[in-house]
Design a protein around this motif. Structure first.
Motif, PDB file in Angstrom:
ATOM      1  N   LYS A 231       9.463   2.147  -3.574  1.00 53.97           N
ATOM      2  CA  LYS A 231      10.565   1.767  -4.325  1.00 53.97           C
ATOM      3  C   LYS A 231      11.538   2.768  -4.779  1.00 53.97           C
ATOM      4  O   LYS A 231      12.833   2.435  -4.841  1.00 53.97           O
ATOM      5  N   LYS A 232      11.159   4.032  -4.953  1.00 52.43           N
ATOM      6  CA  LYS A 232      12.091   5.140  -5.192  1.00 52.43           C
ATOM      7  C   LYS A 232      13.112   5.281  -4.167  1.00 52.43           C
ATOM      8  O   LYS A 232      14.238   5.655  -4.163  1.00 52.43           O
ATOM      9  N   PHE A 233      12.407   5.075  -2.895  1.00 50.91           N
ATOM     10  CA  PHE A 233      13.313   5.522  -1.772  1.00 50.91           C
ATOM     11  C   PHE A 233      14.136   4.286  -1.453  1.00 50.91           C
ATOM     12  O   PHE A 233      15.471   4.681  -0.947  1.00 50.91           O
ATOM     13  N   THR A 234      14.073   3.294  -1.586  1.00 46.81           N
ATOM     14  CA  THR A 234      15.082   2.050  -1.479  1.00 46.81           C
ATOM     15  C   THR A 234      15.820   1.683  -2.592  1.00 46.81           C
ATOM     16  O   THR A 234      16.942   0.791  -2.311  1.00 46.81           O
ATOM     17  N   ALA A 235      15.689   2.366  -3.581  1.00 51.91           N
ATOM     18  CA  ALA A 235      16.775   2.152  -4.743  1.00 51.91           C
ATOM     19  C   ALA A 235      18.074   2.569  -4.312  1.00 51.91           C
ATOM     20  O   ALA A 235      18.339   3.842  -3.905  1.00 51.91           O
ATOM     21  N   LEU A 236      19.006   1.687  -4.579  1.00 55.68           N
ATOM     22  CA  LEU A 236      20.391   1.963  -4.319  1.00 55.68           C
ATOM     23  C   LEU A 236      21.082   2.771  -5.166  1.00 55.68           C
ATOM     24  O   LEU A 236      22.127   3.412  -4.990  1.00 55.68           O
ATOM     25  N   GLU A 237      21.020   2.794  -6.436  1.00 57.66           N
ATOM     26  CA  GLU A 237      21.536   3.435  -7.511  1.00 57.66           C
ATOM     27  C   GLU A 237      21.154   4.782  -7.305  1.00 57.66           C
ATOM     28  O   GLU A 237      21.957   5.700  -7.599  1.00 57.66           O
ATOM     29  N   ASN A 238      20.128   5.279  -7.316  1.00 53.16           N
ATOM     30  CA  ASN A 238      19.706   6.586  -7.126  1.00 53.16           C
ATOM     31  C   ASN A 238      18.517   6.754  -5.979  1.00 53.16           C
ATOM     32  O   ASN A 238      17.886   5.840  -5.892  1.00 53.16           O
ATOM     33  N   GLY A 239      18.420   8.092  -5.465  1.00 55.32           N
ATOM     34  CA  GLY A 239      17.507   8.377  -4.482  1.00 55.32           C
ATOM     35  C   GLY A 239      18.045   8.291  -3.069  1.00 55.32           C
ATOM     36  O   GLY A 239      19.284   8.319  -3.150  1.00 55.32           O
ATOM     37  N   MET A 240      16.995   8.120  -2.395  1.00 52.90           N
ATOM     38  CA  MET A 240      17.343   8.037  -0.650  1.00 52.90           C
ATOM     39  C   MET A 240      18.267   6.733  -0.284  1.00 52.90           C
ATOM     40  O   MET A 240      19.016   6.902   0.528  1.00 52.90           O
TER      41      MET A 240
ATOM     42  N   ALA B   5      -8.092   3.022  -0.675  1.00 54.20           N
ATOM     43  CA  ALA B   5      -7.094   2.561  -0.006  1.00 54.20           C
ATOM     44  C   ALA B   5      -6.208   1.912  -1.027  1.00 54.20           C
ATOM     45  O   ALA B   5      -5.127   1.746  -0.896  1.00 54.20           O
ATOM     46  N   ALA B   6      -6.937   1.228  -1.953  1.00 51.53           N
ATOM     47  CA  ALA B   6      -6.087   0.452  -3.031  1.00 51.53           C
ATOM     48  C   ALA B   6      -5.130   1.636  -3.894  1.00 51.53           C
ATOM     49  O   ALA B   6      -3.832   1.315  -4.159  1.00 51.53           O
ATOM     50  N   ILE B   7      -5.628   2.763  -4.168  1.00 50.69           N
ATOM     51  CA  ILE B   7      -4.876   3.932  -4.822  1.00 50.69           C
ATOM     52  C   ILE B   7      -3.690   4.226  -3.919  1.00 50.69           C
ATOM     53  O   ILE B   7      -2.522   4.384  -4.061  1.00 50.69           O
ATOM     54  N   TYR B   8      -4.166   4.417  -2.747  1.00 49.40           N
ATOM     55  CA  TYR B   8      -3.176   4.987  -1.526  1.00 49.40           C
ATOM     56  C   TYR B   8      -1.937   4.024  -1.588  1.00 49.40           C
ATOM     57  O   TYR B   8      -0.932   4.303  -1.321  1.00 49.40           O
ATOM     58  N   CYS B   9      -2.332   2.616  -1.391  1.00 44.40           N
ATOM     59  CA  CYS B   9      -1.106   1.624  -1.242  1.00 44.40           C
ATOM     60  C   CYS B   9      -0.343   1.673  -2.500  1.00 44.40           C
ATOM     61  O   CYS B   9       0.944   1.442  -2.355  1.00 44.40           O
ATOM     62  N   TYR B  10      -0.922   1.734  -3.691  1.00 42.31           N
ATOM     63  CA  TYR B  10      -0.020   1.876  -4.950  1.00 42.31           C
ATOM     64  C   TYR B  10       0.752   2.966  -4.953  1.00 42.31           C
ATOM     65  O   TYR B  10       1.893   2.990  -5.385  1.00 42.31           O
ATOM     66  N   VAL B  11       0.389   4.037  -4.533  1.00 44.38           N
ATOM     67  CA  VAL B  11       1.272   5.243  -4.347  1.00 44.38           C
ATOM     68  C   VAL B  11       2.284   5.104  -3.154  1.00 44.38           C
ATOM     69  O   VAL B  11       3.486   5.456  -3.870  1.00 44.38           O
TER      70      VAL B  11
END
Length: 134
Positions: free
Chosen positions: A28-37, A16-22
């Motif tokens: 973080k990639k999804f919510t980045a305003l500079e690049n990504g979604m 569960a800890a590994i799943y939460c980390y992923v």
């Protein structure tokens, strides 16, 4: 038995800890305003706002045009009723007096010959005209 249960519990919590980390890294990639979604969502949000404003302007313009068209239609119906009334009153007028015959023409036109043939004249263009066109 307790030992096996504790090992399975530790393995499950480690998974569960590994799943939460992923999931955290992906978020973080999804919510980045500079690049990504995140940037795509921000751009789409701005476009939706612009389209909403354009749609409101179009609605206002259409309602103004509809009001103007309704007024013009009412006016046209009124004028059409007046024209119908005028045409109906024209039927009540007496027939005009017959007109006098036109005076005879000074010179009678020549009768056309049916045997007369038309002539076609063809002209050849000079060489100078052709050279200027080229």
């Amino acid at each position: 038995m307790n030992l096996i249960a504790d090992i399975l519990m530790a393995a499950g919590s480690f998974g569960a800890a590994i799943y939460c980390y992923v999931l955290s890294a992906r978020l973080k990639k999804f919510t980045a305003l500079e690049n990504g979604m995140g940037s795509a969502i921000a751009v789409l949000s701005v476009q939706v706002d612009d389209m909403t404003k354009a749609l409101e302007k179009a609605r206002n313009s259409a309602s103004g045009s509809a009001t103007s068209l309704e007024g013009l239609t009412t006016r046209a119906e009124t004028v059409a009723a007046r024209i119908e009334l005028l045409l109906a009153s024209m039927h009540d007028l007496p027939d005009p007096a017959p007109r006098a015959a036109p005076p005879p023409a000074a010179a009678a036109p020549e009768p056309e010959d049916e045997d007369r043939k038309l002539r076609f004249i063809r002209r050849r263009s000079s060489r100078n005209d052709l050279e200027a066109a080229e």
